[in-house]
Design an enzyme around this catalytic site. Structure first.
Site, PDB file in Angstrom:
ATOM      1  N   ASP A  57       0.823  -1.207   0.000  1.00  0.00           N
ATOM      2  CA  ASP A  57       0.000   0.000   0.000  1.00  0.00           C
ATOM      3  C   ASP A  57       0.861   1.264   0.000  1.00  0.00           C
ATOM      4  OD1 ASP A  57      -2.185  -1.655   0.190  1.00  0.00           O
ATOM      5  OD2 ASP A  57      -2.927  -0.835   2.084  1.00  0.00           O
ATOM      6  N   HIS A 203       3.828  -2.287   3.188  1.00  0.00           N
ATOM      7  CA  HIS A 203       3.852  -0.930   2.642  1.00  0.00           C
ATOM      8  C   HIS A 203       5.185  -0.669   1.952  1.00  0.00           C
ATOM      9  CE1 HIS A 203       0.747  -0.848   5.745  1.00  0.00           C
ATOM     10  NE2 HIS A 203       0.212   0.182   5.099  1.00  0.00           N
TER      11      HIS A 203
END
Length: 271
Positions: A57, A203
């Site tokens: 993400d 991430h």
């Protein structure tokens, strides 16, 4: 009579905002892993039992995303990158490079905001805008949507549906956005919840979290992929993950022997 007749209106004036707020934020209960895994396995990203979906993400980020692309190349793994529209238009060359290397691009929203107030029109516009940007820059149309913070409100769910996207959250994460995270802690946290058919959240950027925290996810990647492979699981993007099949979920799963030196990874769904 006038006093009595005014009571229903006063009651409605109190209840209506509460009802609107509940309808807006109610679906966000799926953020809770127990609710999601038990009641909404597709939303958890449950897929083929011998496959693990690897997702990232918050990118693309020119300071860190290329490093992830290089490590994934070395590992021979492709992943799904949930990107922010505002970053897509800022770094189009990086978006194209991610797609060129065979990775899947998906929608994380235009910005990384918290959706406490209902704004269905804005949600729809921002999701659609990100879809257009990805298609125009990469030549590929995204299939999946993950809302910022994993908070899936009714407005964001409708926005994804209207854009032809499937909402997907995760079943295991490494909490790699914290300043305290290390490669070892990320690996251990993912392994604690990961099963075959699961979806991993990491991430590839620190723009919205602790400075430099992306290094913990990057450092954990080789061991995480090795753990999965030693457990007999393949690792790849959501597009290769498939959908949860009831018949497959009901079949008993065989746990492979635990390889030495890493936390237990299971080959079947969590029971």
């Amino acid at each position: 009579m006038s006093l009595m007749s005014g009571r229903p209106w006063r009651t409605a004036a109190v209840l209506l905002p509460a009802a609107v707020a509940t309808a807006h934020i109610g679906p966000a209960a799926t953020w809770l892993p127990v609710v999601r895994l038990m009641l909404f396995p597709r939303l958890s990203g449950t897929g083929r039992r011998r496959h693990v979906a690897l997702t990232f993400d918050d990118g693309p980020d020119p300071a860190s995303t290329p490093r992830f692309l290089d490590v994934l190349d070395d590992l021979g793994v492709r992943a799904t990158f949930f990107v922010l529209g505002e970053n897509v238009v800022r770094h189009p060359a990086l978006v194209r490079e991610t797609a060129r290397r065979g990775h899947e691009l998906a929608v994380h929203g235009w910005t990384h905001d918290r959706p406490w107030r209902p704004a269905p029109a804005r949600d729809a516009e921002q999701v659609a805008r990100t879809v257009r940007a990805l298609h125009d820059i990469s030549g590929h149309r995204p299939q999946f949507y993950r809302p910022p913070y994993g908070i899936l409100t009714s407005g964001r769910w409708l926005a994804a549906r209207r854009a032809g996207l499937r909402p997907v959250l995760w079943s295991a994460w490494g909490k790699d956005w914290t300043a305290e995270a290390t490669p070892a802690s990320v690996r251990a946290l993912v392994a604690a919840d990961l099963r075959g058919g699961g979806t991993v959240l990491l991430h590839d950027s620190d723009r919205l979290s602790a400075p430099g925290c992306w290094r913990s996810a990057l450092g954990a990647l080789p061991a995480l992929v090795r753990d999965c492979r030693e457990a007999g699981l393949t690792v790849g993007p959501l597009r290769d993950h498939g959908c949860a099949a009831e018949q497959a979920d009901r079949q008993p799963t065989t746990r492979p022997a635990r390889p030495t030196g890493h936390p237990t990874l299971r080959s079947g769904r969590r029971t």
